[in-house]
Design a protein around this motif. Structure first.
Motif, PDB file in Angstrom:
ATOM      1  N   TRP A   1       0.810  -1.227   0.000  1.00  0.00           N
ATOM      2  CA  TRP A   1       0.000   0.000   0.000  1.00  0.00           C
ATOM      3  C   TRP A   1       0.844   1.279   0.000  1.00  0.00           C
ATOM      4  N   GLY A   2       2.116   1.076   0.175  1.00  0.00           N
ATOM      5  CA  GLY A   2       2.998   2.235   0.189  1.00  0.00           C
ATOM      6  C   GLY A   2       2.676   3.147   1.354  1.00  0.00           C
ATOM      7  N   ASP A   3       2.516   4.464   1.037  1.00  0.00           N
ATOM      8  CA  ASP A   3       2.250   5.443   2.088  1.00  0.00           C
ATOM      9  C   ASP A   3       0.780   5.462   2.509  1.00  0.00           C
ATOM     10  N   LYS A   4      -0.083   4.908   1.634  1.00  0.00           N
ATOM     11  CA  LYS A   4      -1.516   4.968   1.927  1.00  0.00           C
ATOM     12  C   LYS A   4      -1.896   4.054   3.082  1.00  0.00           C
ATOM     13  N   ALA A   5      -3.016   4.419   3.730  1.00  0.00           N
ATOM     14  CA  ALA A   5      -3.495   3.592   4.831  1.00  0.00           C
ATOM     15  C   ALA A   5      -4.082   2.300   4.276  1.00  0.00           C
TER      16      ALA A   5
END
Lengths: 352, 308
Positions: free
Chosen positions: B39-43
């Motif tokens: 998800w990388g930086d996303k929640a």
């Protein structure tokens, strides 16, 4: 009819003086090695000759130049660092040193062959003995692989290797020391050369095997009427086999003599020293005689007679003048054929 | 001989299990959570993370994961990537590419390395020899990625002689430059090794014998010297194949070759355990088999070696 045609009519031993008929003659040979420390003079004016069917033994300590002379004859010296500044090596009257590489290569193995000291390292470890023997026929006579193998088996039988047929594909390390030396002899013998040079052929072997190998060599020499140059430091080996002896010291021949004469009456203090250092049964318990000192450094050979620092008879003249190899005669002046000594005091040594 | 081979094959089993276990553990020791990283930086939705984790078996205890993985492996199932592709498919696309690259490198290494070494060895101590020694020393001291980028920059970007990227790995002309870069380091070692054995064996007693036999020089060098000198070189070349496959990670990156090195690099970035362990497992197998073949070849080249 021209002169050319006349000479062409004369068979094998070539035209010219009787000397030209010699199988091999070394004349005033010099060999030096150019090293970082200076020039090592390994051979300094050697003269000798061999005829067909004759055995010349060249005797001397390590570093006396006996092997280097042999390698110069074979043309297998490492050049550089080795260099032959002077001299001639005549094979049937032709100077091999002026021949082209290709001409010399054809003489090597076919006309003049060599037996080396340590058969284990002198045979190629990764090629079967059959291949190494057969190679002689394939290269020099153009035989096929199959024919060469048959010839190799024949050779192995000739030098009395048991079960030759089964062993032809074996490798050198699978043979015993004596058998390996027989293979070396077989290889030298392959093309029935005129001359064989054996460089300490029995040094690496035990005494019983030594005798067998020497007997075999002698037998084959007689059979093919070959000339043989036997290089050794073993006086015991020489006595049975050789016809004449040349003793070398510091790259020079210091004494020449027919074999039994030399043992009876040496005409050079160095030869005397060598003979005295043979252990004898009737002198059991006494201290063994040894020539004192060490062989000379070839980079700076002593002035005068090279043997003077070790010689019990040395006088002033020995330190300044190099003695020439002069004919040795009886006390009454009668000639002793084949004898020569390079000692200022040869008279005292042989007759004293 | 047969017993020797059987013993060596049996020895491969513990080595195989050991290496896979170590790689497996190492992948899991790496910090960070590969599923969360998607998800990388996303929640991320915890329910989704949990379900994915369950799908890839990452919620199981580590020993269970290993046993399951090995169990599947023996049925020929290398698992799936996070993208949902079969690892075996990914590998069967990339391994042939790397094998071609390795083959190109190997051929360059053999021809240039042995040629250069033999040339120098026969002239030991002379200018040509010194030249080769200096050249190989330079090659050895420069890291492969520097050499690779330099070669790409000069030959491809500046001079335009070759394409900077490999578009089609079946085109051997395109593989030449990456193959050359891959081979450079080993080539320098092979040249030095060959040079030393040549120079050493040149002084051997059997070489003197060969000369005394009146053999032509070509035969003395080509048969007597070469056979003896190649023994250590062949051993080195064999073990080098493994090095090439490993070294391909860097070279393939520079020239954008879609080989196994690239696959491994991407998998490492994503911490994709199944791909990493799968690729390395095949590496290990290849190296084990090659080592065995080299040892057997050694006995063929040198009759003094006997296996019992």
């Amino acid at each position: 009819m021209t002169i050319m045609d006349k000479t062409a009519d004369i068979p094998a031993p070539r035209a010219g003086g009787p000397d030209d008929a010699r199988l091999l003659e070394v004349r005033d040979l010099h060999v030096e090695f150019h090293t970082r420390d200076g020039v090592a003079k390994a051979v300094n004016g050697v003269n000798y000759s061999v005829d067909s069917g004759e055995t010349l033994a060249v005797l001397g300590e390590s570093g006396s130049g006996k092997s280097v002379t042999a390698q110069a004859i074979m043309g297998i010296l490492d050049m550089p660092p080795g260099k032959i500044p002077q001299g001639q090596i005549l094979y049937r009257g032709q100077d091999m040193l002026t021949m082209s590489n290709e001409e010399r290569r054809k003489i090597r193995g076919q006309k003049i062959a060599m037996i080396f000291q340590d058969a284990l390292s002198s045979l190629n470890p990764v090629l079967s003995v059959g291949y190494q023997l057969g190679e002689m026929f394939r290269v020099h006579q153009g035989l096929s692989k199959k024919q060469a193998k048959a010839k190799a088996i024949e050779l192995m039988e000739r030098v009395k290797i048991p079960a030759a047929k089964q062993r032809v594909s074996d490798y050198p390390h699978q043979f015993s020391g004596g058998m390996r030396q027989r293979i070396m002899i077989a290889m030298a013998l392959a093309l029935e050369p005129d001359l064989i040079i054996a460089d300490e052929p029995t040094t690496a072997l035990d005494v019983t095997v030594q005798a067998q190998v020497m007997d075999l060599l002698k037998e084959l020499q007689t059979e093919f009427n070959m000339g043989l140059i036997l290089i050794t430091h073993d006086l015991g080996v020489v006595a049975d086999v050789a016809d004449k002896i040349a003793v070398m010291y510091a790259g020079r021949i210091v004494e020449t003599a027919p074999v039994h004469e030399l043992y009876k009456r040496p005409a050079h203090p160095y030869t005397r020293g060598l003979l005295d250092s043979i252990p004898r049964l009737d002198q059991k318990g006494q201290e063994l005689y040894a020539i004192k000192g060490l062989p000379p450094n070839l980079l700076k050979i002593p002035s005068g007679c090279a043997f003077n620092p070790r010689c019990p008879k040395a006088e002033d003249i020995c330190r300044t003048e190099i003695p020439a190899l002069v004919p040795v005669s009886e006390q009454d002046g009668s000639e002793l054929p084949g004898r020569g000594s390079a000692c200022h005091f040869w008279k005292e040594t042989i007759h004293g | 001989m047969g017993r020797y081979v059987a013993r060596r094959l049996l020895q491969m089993i513990p080595v195989f299990i050991g290496t896979t276990l170590i790689i497996f553990l190492m992948v899991h020791i790496l910090p960070g959570d590969p599923i969360r990283a998607m998800w990388g930086d996303k929640a991320a939705d915890p329910a989704q993370v949990a379900s994915l984790r369950h799908e890839f078996g990452l919620d199981q205890p580590l020993w269970k994961q290993y046993v399951d993985y090995m169990g599947n492996l023996f049925q020929g199932d290398f698992g799936k990537t996070f993208g949902g592709r079969e690892v075996i498919d990914e590998m069967s696309e990339s391994f042939p590419v790397t094998l071609r690259l390795t083959a190109v490198a190997m051929i360059i290494e053999i021809i240039v390395g042995i040629g250069l070494g033999a040339w120098a060895g026969l002239r030991a101590g002379k200018a040509a020899d010194t030249g080769v020694l200096i050249f190989t020393l330079i090659v050895i001291s420069i890291p492969v990625f520097v050499l690779g980028f330099l070669a790409r920059f000069v030959l491809a970007d500046q001079l335009g002689w070759v394409a900077p990227n490999v578009q089609d790995s079946t085109d051997y002309a395109q593989l030449f430059l990456p193959g050359f870069v891959l081979a450079m380091l080993s080539m320098a070692y092979v040249a030095r090794l060959t040079r030393t054995t040549f120079a050493e064996n040149l002084r051997a007693d059997y070489m003197r014998t060969a000369m005394a036999k009146g053999l032509p020089r070509r035969r003395i060098v080509g048969v007597h010297l070469l056979r003896n000198s190649l023994i250590p070189v062949v051993t080195f070349l064999g073990t080098d194949i493994g090095g090439f496959i490993g070294g391909a990670v860097v070279t393939e990156g520079i020239f954008n070759v879609q080989g196994v090195g690239n696959l491994l690099f991407k998998a490492l970035q994503q911490r994709e355990g199944s791909t990493i362990v799968g690729v390395v497992t095949v590496f290990v197998l290849v190296i084990l088999v090659i080592n065995l073949l080299v040892d057997l070849l050694y006995a063929v080249l040198d009759p003094r070696i006997r296996y019992a």
